[in-house]
Design a protein around this motif. Structure first.
Motif, PDB file in Angstrom:
ATOM      1  N   LEU A  43       1.221  -1.422  -0.127  1.00  0.00           N
ATOM      2  CA  LEU A  43       0.002   0.134   0.084  1.00  0.00           C
ATOM      3  C   LEU A  43       1.077   0.994   0.033  1.00  0.00           C
ATOM      4  CD1 LEU A  43      -2.384  -1.040   2.755  1.00  0.00           C
ATOM      5  CD2 LEU A  43      -2.927  -0.666   0.332  1.00  0.00           C
ATOM      6  N   ASN A  44       1.919   1.426   0.966  1.00  0.00           N
ATOM      7  CA  ASN A  44       2.316   2.507   0.830  1.00  0.00           C
ATOM      8  C   ASN A  44       4.036   1.846   0.339  1.00  0.00           C
ATOM      9  OD1 ASN A  44       3.885   4.856   1.064  1.00  0.00           O
ATOM     10  ND2 ASN A  44       2.956   5.236   3.181  1.00  0.00           N
ATOM     11  N   LEU A  45       5.159   1.879  -0.551  1.00  0.00           N
ATOM     12  CA  LEU A  45       6.055   1.879  -0.518  1.00  0.00           C
ATOM     13  C   LEU A  45       7.580   3.111   0.212  1.00  0.00           C
ATOM     14  CD1 LEU A  45       6.271   0.700  -4.586  1.00  0.00           C
ATOM     15  CD2 LEU A  45       6.375  -0.637  -2.728  1.00  0.00           C
ATOM     16  N   ASN A  46       6.473   4.221   0.376  1.00  0.00           N
ATOM     17  CA  ASN A  46       7.645   4.702   1.109  1.00  0.00           C
ATOM     18  C   ASN A  46       7.414   4.494   2.809  1.00  0.00           C
ATOM     19  OD1 ASN A  46       7.895   6.209  -1.090  1.00  0.00           O
ATOM     20  ND2 ASN A  46       6.015   7.312  -0.374  1.00  0.00           N
ATOM     21  N   ALA A  47       7.151   3.401   2.960  1.00  0.00           N
ATOM     22  CA  ALA A  47       7.308   3.798   4.729  1.00  0.00           C
ATOM     23  C   ALA A  47       7.690   2.040   4.965  1.00  0.00           C
ATOM     24  CB  ALA A  47       5.748   3.542   5.610  1.00  0.00           C
ATOM     25  N   GLY A  48       7.872   0.901   6.227  1.00  0.00           N
ATOM     26  CA  GLY A  48       8.040  -0.179   6.112  1.00  0.00           C
ATOM     27  C   GLY A  48       7.108  -0.446   7.205  1.00  0.00           C
ATOM     28  N   ARG A  49       6.693  -1.087   7.873  1.00  0.00           N
ATOM     29  CA  ARG A  49       6.004  -1.706   9.338  1.00  0.00           C
ATOM     30  C   ARG A  49       5.324  -0.248  10.018  1.00  0.00           C
ATOM     31  NH1 ARG A  49       6.803  -4.328  14.930  1.00  0.00           N
ATOM     32  NH2 ARG A  49       4.627  -3.929  16.065  1.00  0.00           N
ATOM     33  N   ILE A  50       3.971  -0.793   9.074  1.00  0.00           N
ATOM     34  CA  ILE A  50       2.765   1.039   9.739  1.00  0.00           C
ATOM     35  C   ILE A  50       1.849  -0.038  10.620  1.00  0.00           C
ATOM     36  CG2 ILE A  50       0.815   1.676   8.927  1.00  0.00           C
ATOM     37  CD1 ILE A  50       1.961   2.183   6.089  1.00  0.00           C
ATOM     38  N   THR A  51       1.430  -0.135  12.108  1.00  0.00           N
ATOM     39  CA  THR A  51       1.246  -0.556  12.690  1.00  0.00           C
ATOM     40  C   THR A  51      -0.659   0.136  13.249  1.00  0.00           C
ATOM     41  OG1 THR A  51       3.279  -1.359  14.110  1.00  0.00           O
ATOM     42  CG2 THR A  51       0.880  -1.357  15.535  1.00  0.00           C
ATOM     43  N   ALA A  52      -1.716  -0.195  13.245  1.00  0.00           N
ATOM     44  CA  ALA A  52      -2.669   0.966  12.953  1.00  0.00           C
ATOM     45  C   ALA A  52      -3.775  -0.277  14.845  1.00  0.00           C
ATOM     46  CB  ALA A  52      -3.425   0.013  11.741  1.00  0.00           C
ATOM     47  N   GLY A  53      -4.174   0.825  13.828  1.00  0.00           N
ATOM     48  CA  GLY A  53      -5.605   0.287  15.753  1.00  0.00           C
ATOM     49  C   GLY A  53      -7.366   0.718  14.824  1.00  0.00           C
ATOM     50  N   PHE A  54      -7.840  -0.502  14.749  1.00  0.00           N
ATOM     51  CA  PHE A  54      -9.300   0.420  14.088  1.00  0.00           C
ATOM     52  C   PHE A  54     -10.598   0.492  15.315  1.00  0.00           C
ATOM     53  CE2 PHE A  54      -6.955  -1.487  10.346  1.00  0.00           C
ATOM     54  CZ  PHE A  54      -6.828  -0.584   9.925  1.00  0.00           C
ATOM     55  N   TRP A  55     -11.416   0.769  15.278  1.00  0.00           N
ATOM     56  CA  TRP A  55     -12.613   0.619  16.192  1.00  0.00           C
ATOM     57  C   TRP A  55     -13.460  -0.287  15.148  1.00  0.00           C
ATOM     58  CZ3 TRP A  55     -11.705   1.437  20.932  1.00  0.00           C
ATOM     59  CH2 TRP A  55     -10.620   2.089  21.338  1.00  0.00           C
ATOM     60  N   SER A  56     -13.576  -1.148  15.176  1.00  0.00           N
ATOM     61  CA  SER A  56     -13.976  -2.244  14.160  1.00  0.00           C
ATOM     62  C   SER A  56     -14.432  -3.428  14.829  1.00  0.00           C
ATOM     63  CB  SER A  56     -13.577  -2.337  12.782  1.00  0.00           C
ATOM     64  OG  SER A  56     -12.568  -2.619  12.315  1.00  0.00           O
ATOM     65  N   GLY A  57     -13.723  -3.796  15.898  1.00  0.00           N
ATOM     66  CA  GLY A  57     -14.281  -4.565  16.167  1.00  0.00           C
ATOM     67  C   GLY A  57     -15.119  -4.990  16.747  1.00  0.00           C
ATOM     68  N   ASP A  58     -16.035  -6.737  16.936  1.00  0.00           N
ATOM     69  CA  ASP A  58     -17.006  -6.848  17.731  1.00  0.00           C
ATOM     70  C   ASP A  58     -17.170  -7.895  18.872  1.00  0.00           C
ATOM     71  OD1 ASP A  58     -17.696  -8.601  16.189  1.00  0.00           O
ATOM     72  OD2 ASP A  58     -19.498  -7.481  15.217  1.00  0.00           O
ATOM     73  N   SER A  59     -18.056  -8.455  19.464  1.00  0.00           N
ATOM     74  CA  SER A  59     -17.605  -9.551  20.233  1.00  0.00           C
ATOM     75  C   SER A  59     -19.013 -10.222  21.206  1.00  0.00           C
ATOM     76  CB  SER A  59     -16.160  -9.590  21.799  1.00  0.00           C
ATOM     77  OG  SER A  59     -17.666  -8.694  22.765  1.00  0.00           O
ATOM     78  N   TYR A  60     -19.270 -11.077  20.941  1.00  0.00           N
ATOM     79  CA  TYR A  60     -20.184 -12.140  21.822  1.00  0.00           C
ATOM     80  C   TYR A  60     -19.667 -12.679  23.291  1.00  0.00           C
ATOM     81  CZ  TYR A  60     -22.106 -10.835  17.070  1.00  0.00           C
ATOM     82  OH  TYR A  60     -23.220 -10.064  16.449  1.00  0.00           O
ATOM     83  N   TYR A  61     -20.667 -13.081  24.377  1.00  0.00           N
ATOM     84  CA  TYR A  61     -20.236 -13.816  24.650  1.00  0.00           C
ATOM     85  C   TYR A  61     -21.323 -14.556  25.772  1.00  0.00           C
ATOM     86  CZ  TYR A  61     -18.742 -16.261  29.256  1.00  0.00           C
ATOM     87  OH  TYR A  61     -17.867 -16.999  30.580  1.00  0.00           O
ATOM     88  N   ASP A  62     -21.457 -15.818  26.238  1.00  0.00           N
ATOM     89  CA  ASP A  62     -23.114 -16.328  26.566  1.00  0.00           C
ATOM     90  C   ASP A  62     -22.838 -18.004  27.189  1.00  0.00           C
ATOM     91  OD1 ASP A  62     -25.322 -14.982  25.140  1.00  0.00           O
ATOM     92  OD2 ASP A  62     -24.308 -15.104  22.977  1.00  0.00           O
ATOM     93  N   ALA A  63     -22.876 -17.491  28.665  1.00  0.00           N
ATOM     94  CA  ALA A  63     -22.290 -18.134  30.032  1.00  0.00           C
ATOM     95  C   ALA A  63     -23.856 -18.675  30.481  1.00  0.00           C
ATOM     96  CB  ALA A  63     -21.146 -17.836  30.210  1.00  0.00           C
ATOM     97  N   LEU A  64     -23.177 -20.302  31.014  1.00  0.00           N
ATOM     98  CA  LEU A  64     -24.084 -21.294  31.302  1.00  0.00           C
ATOM     99  C   LEU A  64     -23.631 -20.824  33.079  1.00  0.00           C
ATOM    100  CD1 LEU A  64     -26.641 -22.089  33.506  1.00  0.00           C
ATOM    101  CD2 LEU A  64     -25.788 -24.529  32.577  1.00  0.00           C
ATOM    102  N   GLU A  65     -23.464 -19.957  34.454  1.00  0.00           N
ATOM    103  CA  GLU A  65     -22.432 -20.389  35.801  1.00  0.00           C
ATOM    104  C   GLU A  65     -23.054 -20.791  36.819  1.00  0.00           C
ATOM    105  OE1 GLU A  65     -21.192 -16.439  36.409  1.00  0.00           O
ATOM    106  OE2 GLU A  65     -20.091 -16.764  34.836  1.00  0.00           O
TER     107      GLU A  65
END
Length: 312
Positions: A43-65
């Motif tokens: 994507l960018n030949l002028n850069a090396g490693r690019i670390t990124a963070g997006f706010w696109s994650g989601d999760s589900y949790y269900d449990a019987l205790e």
């Protein structure tokens, strides 16, 4: 106590250790990288490693205790059991490889490709602990009463299923040209004995490598989902033996307690997932000889310690 626990997470952190990669094309077969492998452009030949963070994650949790507590005349018994499932698109909040079984650079352009069991998911967990005062025999008195009295036993038993992990390829099979190229996964195939892709109790060949194949062409991402394989479970029993010696010449509460504690008293080997040998194929598509070899354990061998504890 019987209860249900559930949660739903939206717009959660989705961490990628390197997003400066060759992006594939979406075809009817799946995501396909340029041919031959390595001929694409980052994507960018002028850069090396690019670390990124997006706010696109989601999760589900269900449990019987379930929890049980019982007080008895000379002791107590307590047990708890959890049966649950945690699903997400990324389990890391600070870095991509927050857990040892994480995929550090998931494909950011389609987070749902990474949807699977959470890296920390343990489907079932049982814990039981108890204490019991043995008591002094009625016929014992004097020195016999001192030797046979004041004894107390206790223990903690734990049994749980394993954590998930993802086998893959070694090297840059797809030609993503990333500093963190291990994102490719093989195809999971149907065949005799492949109802479960692992060999429980076999530390030499824990992964059923015959149940996986190289995609055709090799620059096509495989169909195996994230965290599809489950590592070995855990069974552990710790035992303790105490003797309370009250020295009333000092005070009514002064106790010189002798303690003998036995960790993993059954000396049961609890194998860890084969994370150091999770790659089934090398970058050329050849099978790796030691794929599925387990080289570590989750708990140490039996350990015994003695101590004297002064309580006042």
């Amino acid at each position: 106590m019987v209860g249900y626990v559930g949660s739903r997470g939206l717009h959660q952190p989705f961490r990628v250790e390197d997003v400066d990669i060759v992006v594939p094309a979406l075809t009817s077969q799946g995501y396909l990288w340029p041919s031959p492998a390595g001929s694409g452009t980052r994507l960018n030949l002028n850069a090396g490693r690019i670390t990124a963070g997006f706010w696109s994650g989601d999760s589900y949790y269900d449990a019987l205790e379930v929890q049980i507590k019982k007080k008895m005349g000379r002791g107590s018994l307590e047990g708890s059991y959890t049966w649950g499932k945690s699903i997400d698109t990324s389990s890391g909040s600070l870095v991509g490889d927050e857990y040892s079984n994480s995929i550090s650079s998931p494909l950011f352009f389609n987070p749902r490709l990474n949807r699977g069991l959470s890296d920390f998911n343990v489907a079932q967990n049982l814990e039981v602990n108890y204490t019991w005062e043995i008591g002094t025999p009625k016929w014992a008195s004097g020195s016999k009463g001192w030797a046979l009295g004041g004894w107390q036993i206790g223990g903690v038993f734990e049994a749980s299923t394993g954590v998930p992990f993802t086998p893959g390829f070694g090297g840059d099979t797809l030609g993503v040209k990333s500093t963190d190229p291990n994102i490719d996964v093989p195809n999971l195939i149907a065949g005799p004995g492949c109802g479960s892709p692992v060999n429980p109790g076999n530390p030499v060949g824990y992964i059923k490598t015959q149940c996986f194949a190289v995609p055709n062409p090799i620059i096509l991402r495989g169909n195996l989902g994230r965290n599809t394989l489950i590592g070995p479970g855990l069974v552990n029993f710790d035992f303790s033996l105490f003797k309370n010696n009250y020295i009333k010449r000092i005070s009514d509460r002064f106790n010189a307690q002798f303690r003998a504690e036995f960790f993993n008293i059954l000396n049961h080997p609890n194998f860890a997932p084969p994370l150091d040998n999770r790659n089934i194929f090398d970058s050329a598509g050849n099978r790796v000889a030691n794929a599925g070899l387990i080289t570590s354990t989750q708990t140490p061998s039996r350990q015994i310690q003695f101590a004297v504890k002064l309580i006042w």
